[in-house]
Design a protein around this motif. Structure first.
Motif, PDB file in Angstrom:
ATOM      1  N   GLY A 390       0.815  -1.209   0.000  1.00 62.00           N
ATOM      2  CA  GLY A 390       0.000   0.000   0.000  1.00 62.00           C
ATOM      3  C   GLY A 390       0.847   1.257   0.000  1.00 62.00           C
ATOM      4  O   GLY A 390       0.546   2.234  -0.710  1.00 62.00           O
ATOM      5  N   VAL A 391       1.926   1.241   0.773  1.00 61.61           N
ATOM      6  CA  VAL A 391       2.837   2.399   0.815  1.00 61.61           C
ATOM      7  C   VAL A 391       3.479   2.610  -0.548  1.00 61.61           C
ATOM      8  O   VAL A 391       3.583   3.748  -1.044  1.00 61.61           O
ATOM      9  N   VAL A 393       2.328   1.669  -3.506  1.00 60.75           N
ATOM     10  CA  VAL A 393       1.332   2.132  -4.479  1.00 60.75           C
ATOM     11  C   VAL A 393       1.099   3.629  -4.315  1.00 60.75           C
ATOM     12  O   VAL A 393       1.040   4.383  -5.306  1.00 60.75           O
ATOM     13  N   ASP A 394       0.958   4.092  -3.074  1.00 58.30           N
ATOM     14  CA  ASP A 394       0.723   5.509  -2.828  1.00 58.30           C
ATOM     15  C   ASP A 394       1.917   6.377  -3.235  1.00 58.30           C
ATOM     16  O   ASP A 394       1.751   7.488  -3.752  1.00 58.30           O
ATOM     17  N   ALA A 395       3.122   5.843  -2.986  1.00 59.22           N
ATOM     18  CA  ALA A 395       4.327   6.633  -3.270  1.00 59.22           C
ATOM     19  C   ALA A 395       4.787   6.507  -4.721  1.00 59.22           C
ATOM     20  O   ALA A 395       5.320   7.467  -5.291  1.00 59.22           O
ATOM     21  N   SER A 397       3.797   3.235  -7.604  1.00 58.68           N
ATOM     22  CA  SER A 397       2.828   2.653  -8.531  1.00 58.68           C
ATOM     23  C   SER A 397       2.522   1.213  -8.124  1.00 58.68           C
ATOM     24  O   SER A 397       3.197   0.631  -7.272  1.00 58.68           O
ATOM     25  N   TYR A 398       1.503   0.651  -8.778  1.00 59.58           N
ATOM     26  CA  TYR A 398       1.201  -0.765  -8.564  1.00 59.58           C
ATOM     27  C   TYR A 398       2.347  -1.639  -9.057  1.00 59.58           C
ATOM     28  O   TYR A 398       2.648  -2.691  -8.463  1.00 59.58           O
TER      29      TYR A 398
END
Length: 425
Positions: A390-391, A393-395, A397-398
């Motif tokens: 999750g970190v 993805v937020d910072a 990308s997937y």
């Protein structure tokens, strides 16, 4: 050099079949509850985050109480710890059905995690002590396959039961667990090397009343004060073995990828990147399970003939490469195909990894604490993986999040390359 053939089939003790039947019932019950648990939490008018905590608290208590489970296995024996753990989860599930508010539900669900780690560690110990050494990989495949089938069937049944009320699946799960406890108490003897149960119900009896289930629980409590005399593999002695250390890391990697990222990130990726609905995410999870089932059909026998080490490494490589590719999927067809390959990787690795643990501990001794730490490594990966993803993805990308899962698998491969193969043909 001739290519190694599949290991010849060995007759399995009937007690193994009892454990396999128990695993199937447990998995169905867990699958029945899983789809309705967040909705049930939301029925108390709480936020989505609070509902998610209800799901996470089970895994958290499993992780925290795993060391205690190892101690209980060594002092009470695998069979008693298994039955006691099953009954705790049954009581927890029944209590969830009658919870009056969110905090009661959180408490009862958390207590269930304690029982869950008890019977999980005990089940691994029983499989080790009951499995013929030359068929440990095959036994692990059969057991994992039964659990997988139950996990697939459970959500379907749970969805149907939810139409009759969100509390009903919890009660059905509790009844299924009591049946498992009775089955194990009456049909499974203490493994060789442990004290026999003079006061246990005789094999072949067919209890059908609630009073019998109560008697089973009373027998477990009474037996718990008597310590079976047998050799114990200490955690320090297990850590001295390179194969055990490698299994801890590959267990962490499997928890991170196959159990954590798959459940937490794949559905979000399907929606955010592919623009697909929940149905596509559900199909991808089913396809992953299908790939795992296909691999389990032969990976156990290969672990018994080719060796544990090559199968674990192969599984890590296949799963890691597929997870990295999953983040690059551009359409649903590729997404499904790569999900199936990732499942195959998990199925290739699982039986060999479990068989390695059996080789390390051996048939004639207890290894409650080493088994508990191994279980903790998988649970830790399941908890840390989704958070780290999750970190990322937020910072970023997937793609970065899925690539990180591949990196963890590569680290496990490096450790396994230097480890000793515990298998001897």
């Amino acid at each position: 050099m001739s290519k190694p053939s599949l290991a010849p089939k060995v007759h399995l003790p009937r007690e193994i079949k009892v454990l396999v039947a128990g695993a199937f019932l447990i998995a169905i019950g867990f699958g029945i509850v899983a789809p309705v648990l967040p909705q049930f939490a939301r029925s108390f008018d709480v936020s989505v985050s609070a509902a998610a905590i209800i799901v996470s608290v089970f895994g958290l208590t499993r992780l925290l109480f795993a060391p205690l489970s190892g101690v209980l296995v060594e002092r009470m024996g695998e069979r008693r710890t298994y039955i006691a753990g099953i009954l705790i989860v049954a009581a927890s599930s029944a209590a969830c059905a009658v919870a009056h508010d969110y905090w009661q539900l959180l408490l009862y669900r958390g207590l269930g995690g304690i029982g869950s780690t008890m019977f999980t560690v005990a089940a691994m110990g029983l499989l080790i002590r009951l499995s013929p050494p030359e068929a440990r990989g095959r036994v692990s495949s059969i057991y994992s396959g039964a659990f997988l089938l139950g996990s697939i069937a459970g959500p379907v049944v749970g969805g149907l039961l939810a139409g009759f009320g969100l509390a009903l699946p919890f009660l059905v799960y509790a009844v299924a667990l009591v049946l498992v406890a009775v089955l194990v108490a009456t049909q499974l003897h203490e493994p060789a090397g442990a004290r026999s149960d003079a006061g246990s119900p005789t094999v072949g009896s067919a209890p059908t009343t609630a009073a019998t289930a109560t008697a089973v629980a009373a027998t477990v409590v009474a037996d718990a004060v008597q310590t079976p005399v047998r050799a114990v593999l200490t955690l320090r002695a297990a850590l001295d073995q390179s194969s055990y250390r490698a299994a801890l890391v590959s267990g962490f990697a499997n928890g991170w990828s196959a159990l954590g990222i798959r459940m937490a990130l794949v559905p979000l990726f399907a929606t955010a990147v592919l623009g697909a609905g929940p149905a596509v995410a559900g199909i991808s999870l089913a396809v992953f399970a299908g790939g795992t089932a296909v691999a389990l059909a032969f990976s156990g026998q290969l672990a018994d003939s080719w060796g544990r080490k090559p199968m674990v490494i192969l599984g890590l490589v296949v799963n890691g490469a597929a997870m990295a590719a999953l983040g690059l999927s551009s359409n649903e067809a590729i997404f499904f195909a790569v999900s199936a390959i990732a499942g195959i990787g998990s199925g290739l690795m699982g039986p060999a990894q479990q068989a390695t643990m059996a080789d390390v501990i051996g048939t004639g001794r207890s290894g409650g604490r080493p088994l508990a730490v191994f279980q903790m490594s998988q649970d830790l990966g399941t908890i840390v993986g989704p958070i780290a993803a999750g970190v990322l993805v937020d910072a970023f990308s997937y793609e970065a999040a899925f690539a990180m899962a591949a990196v963890v698998s590569v680290l496990a491969v490096v450790l396994w390359l230097g480890a000793k193969d515990t298998h001897t043909v």
